[in-house]
Write an enzyme that holds these catalytic residues in place. Structure first.
Site, mmCIF file in Angstrom:
data_model
loop_
_atom_site.group_PDB
_atom_site.id
_atom_site.type_symbol
_atom_site.label_atom_id
_atom_site.label_comp_id
_atom_site.label_asym_id
_atom_site.label_seq_id
_atom_site.Cartn_x
_atom_site.Cartn_y
_atom_site.Cartn_z
ATOM 1 N N HIS A 1 -4.563 -0.081 2.705
ATOM 2 C CA HIS A 1 -5.092 1.280 2.842
ATOM 3 C C HIS A 1 -6.278 1.482 1.921
ATOM 4 O O HIS A 1 -6.406 0.788 0.905
ATOM 5 C CB HIS A 1 -4.000 2.307 2.516
ATOM 6 C CG HIS A 1 -3.411 2.109 1.161
ATOM 7 N ND1 HIS A 1 -2.322 1.302 0.934
ATOM 8 C CD2 HIS A 1 -3.763 2.584 -0.059
ATOM 9 C CE1 HIS A 1 -2.017 1.303 -0.360
ATOM 10 N NE2 HIS A 1 -2.882 2.069 -0.977
ATOM 11 N N ALA A 2 -7.120 2.424 2.277
ATOM 12 C CA ALA A 2 -8.263 2.767 1.430
ATOM 13 C C ALA A 2 -8.792 4.126 1.839
ATOM 14 O O ALA A 2 -8.517 4.609 2.930
ATOM 15 C CB ALA A 2 -9.368 1.716 1.572
#
Lengths: 451, 158
Positions: B69-70
């Site tokens: 995730h980011a």
């Protein structure tokens, strides 16, 4: 609140100290004259010498006006009598320490109603549950939960090759934003309530607030691999030792319990199913080698002898046990144990104090976790409608949040949120604050009107 | 938040080709570019943000699941891609085991609540080993979407 405590041991005296500091009206009864005298001189409370089972003594101690009784003598039976009397005197809330499962366990012949106890405290059970959490969370040295278990406060040791070691909090939060909050760094004897520019270093103990779901993602930032827990070795066929073995033997394949006393071993073997019970001493290096302590993910030293617990844990560590947990009756030993490299120290009495305090605090304070070593507390609070904290972006309060305190988490729609400068807290949202003892009163003032 | 809503059509890959972390993440980002939810021009930066996050600790959380995730400015709304690997991926996971199920999550820098909510939701979801097994053994992308919609129904209520 007017609170009557019976029993001036470690739990009772600790409770008096904390509750008196919070301006509760506390009285304490202890049957030992020397103890009563010593505590009377030390504590900011009315201390009486006398039999806690005697109505006359309890009346003298103010049971008629008390809203709560806390019976924490060493005798289950006496604690039950205090609670029964409390009911007859109309005391609203009755808390009692009951250790014997024959009284309070699931197969007890005494119902809750007959016992007249609202909250039964069993320090061993609390300690066992805490150890279980520590064993199954690699690297964790401390654990507490908030907001109905949705939020965890955990202590971790930062290992040498931890991905986050050497980075500032700012640089970490740029990459992993808003998932957790590091509320304290314990480095040597220094406690840092960190800001963005502070750096995480190897061998730090860090304290982290996070939603419980995030735990594995957070662990990966400290450890590259986490071994599955397959083997646990316990020293001491005590209530704690046997109780822990009973909990563990259902969850993993290899549980070993060691005790130097043959009779205690026999008793343990009768009460355990899959645990290997060994007659011997964990202070014996040959025995440790024989049971392959090096393969154990956790070693728990739970005898009643603090020194034996510490020494055997050092040996176990030396032989390769991954995590060592020691039972320490003497709270002053706790910081030392951690300094010499033991992973976690358990003090059932202090844990019991923490749990009892949760029942005592009411209204706007929902729960508290006291971290003795840090001289700090994590407190779950609900601000009142017109509290200074409510309705304005947190950044505007920066000047009023004292040094040594952090607004750590806000519960919004059942979800933990890490507050930022632009976060606006609504009335009746649960807020978790982390603060040193010194800073706590000033923070609490932000949660009530006319502060 | 519903998973069904944040995984766009075309955001489910039922047969990931790559078997190493970075190429797998690239495959999933490419899928999101194809759906139009990630601008082609931003894909390199988004990939870098995801890999920077992996540097700080693998998002392979164990039991064959990873949740890379980011947050990135190029993303407007929370978006998720799902990938299933039949071969297993070397994701450097916490338990050292190969990964078969990947939820890739992207959000804007300003979205904090929804990002965490989605991560927490996925983490709860994959705690159910039976559910993960269903995802691993699902017939095709449509089958996977049905499973995820079902999870929205059951877990969304709790």
């Amino acid at each position: 609140m007017r609170i009557l405590i019976v029993g001036g041991g470690a739990v009772g005296s600790n409770l008096v100290e904390q509750l008196a500091a919070e301006k509760h009206d506390v009285s304490l009864v202890d049957s030992r004259e020397e103890v009563a005298k010593a505590l009377g001189g030390k504590l900011d409370a009315q201390v009486l010498h006398g039999n806690g089972g005697s109505p006359q003594v309890l009346e003298e101690a103010g049971i008629r006006e008390a809203e709560m009784t806390i019976a924490v003598t060493d005798s289950d039976e006496l604690n039950m009598i205090v609670s029964l009397l409390g009911r007859n005197y109309g005391v609203k809330t009755r808390i009692a320490r009951i250790r014997n499962p024959e009284y309070s366990g699931p197969s007890s012949k005494l119902g809750r109603e007959q016992l007249a106890i609202d909250h039964i405290i069993n320090p061993e059970v609390i300690a066992i549950e805490t150890m279980e959490k520590l064993i199954f969370t690699a690297g964790a040295t401390e654990v507490a939960d908030f907001a109905g278990q949705k939020v965890l406060l955990m202590g971790f040791l930062v290992p040498k090759d931890a991905p986050i070691a050497g980075r500032t909090l700012q640089s970490i939060s740029e990459i992993v934003p808003d998932q957790f909050l590091i509320v304290a760094i314990h480095r040597g004897s220094e406690v840092i309530i960190p800001r963005g520019g502070d750096r995480i270093e190897e061998d730090d103990r860090i304290y982290v607030l996070m939603p419980q779901e995030i735990l594995p993602l957070f662990q990966a930032q400290l450890y590259r691999r986490v071994e599955k827990v397959r083997k646990v070795v316990i020293f001491g066929a005590t209530r704690l030792g046997i109780g822990l073995a009973q909990r563990l033997e259902g969850r993993l394949g290899d549980v070993v319990l060691v005790d130097p006393d043959a009779a205690r071993c026999n008793d343990a073997a009768e009460r355990l199913n899959k645990t290997t019970v060994l007659h011997g001493s964990a202070l014996d290096p040959d025995l440790l080698a024989e049971i392959r302590i090096g393969n154990a993910q956790a070693y728990c030293a739970l005898t009643e002898d603090d020194a034996a617990n510490v020494m055997s844990a050092l040996l176990a560590k030396d032989h390769g046990a991954t995590k060592t947990i020691v039972n320490l009756a003497e709270p002053d030993f706790v910081p030392i144990a951690e300094r010499i490299g033991l992973d976690a120290a358990i003090n059932p009495r202090l844990l019991a104090v923490n749990v009892i305090l949760r029942y005592v605090r009411s209204g706007r304070i929902l729960s508290v976790f006291h971290l003795e070593e840090l001289k700090a507390e994590a407190v779950e609070l609900v601000p009142s409608t017109r509290a200074p904290l409510v309705g304005v972006p947190l950044a505007q309060l920066a000047g009023r949040i004292p040094q040594g305190a952090l607004v750590g988490a806000v519960m919004r729609e059942g979800q933990m949120l890490i507050p930022r400068g632009d976060t606006v807290i609504a009335p009746n949202e649960r807020v978790i604050v982390f603060a040193t003892e010194k800073a706590l009163p000033d923070v609490q003032r932000l949660f009530v009107e006319n502060a | 938040m519903k998973l069904g809503d944040i995984i766009p059509d075309g955001g489910i890959l039922d047969d990931l080709q790559a078997t190493e972390k970075e190429p797998v993440i690239r495959e999933l980002v490419a899928a999101l570019v194809k759906t139009g939810r990630v601008a082609d021009s931003a894909s390199a930066k988004v990939l870098k943000a995801l890999m920077d996050r992996e540097e700080l600790g693998s998002t392979g959380i164990g039991s064959g699941v990873a949740v890379p995730h980011a947050k990135h400015d190029a993303i407007t709304d929370l978006v998720c891609a799902f990938g299933r690997s039949k071969k297993g991926i070397n994701f450097d996971a916490l338990d050292g085991e190969p990964v078969q199920v990947v939820f890739l999550l992207l959000s804007s820098k300003s979205a904090s609540g929804s990002h965490l909510e989605a991560l927490a939701f996925i983490s709860r979801l994959v705690r159910d080993e039976k559910f993960v097994k269903f995802l691993r053994e699902a017939k095709d992308a449509a089958d996977i979407r049905d499973l995820l919609n079902e999870a929205d129904e059951t877990l969304g209520k709790s």
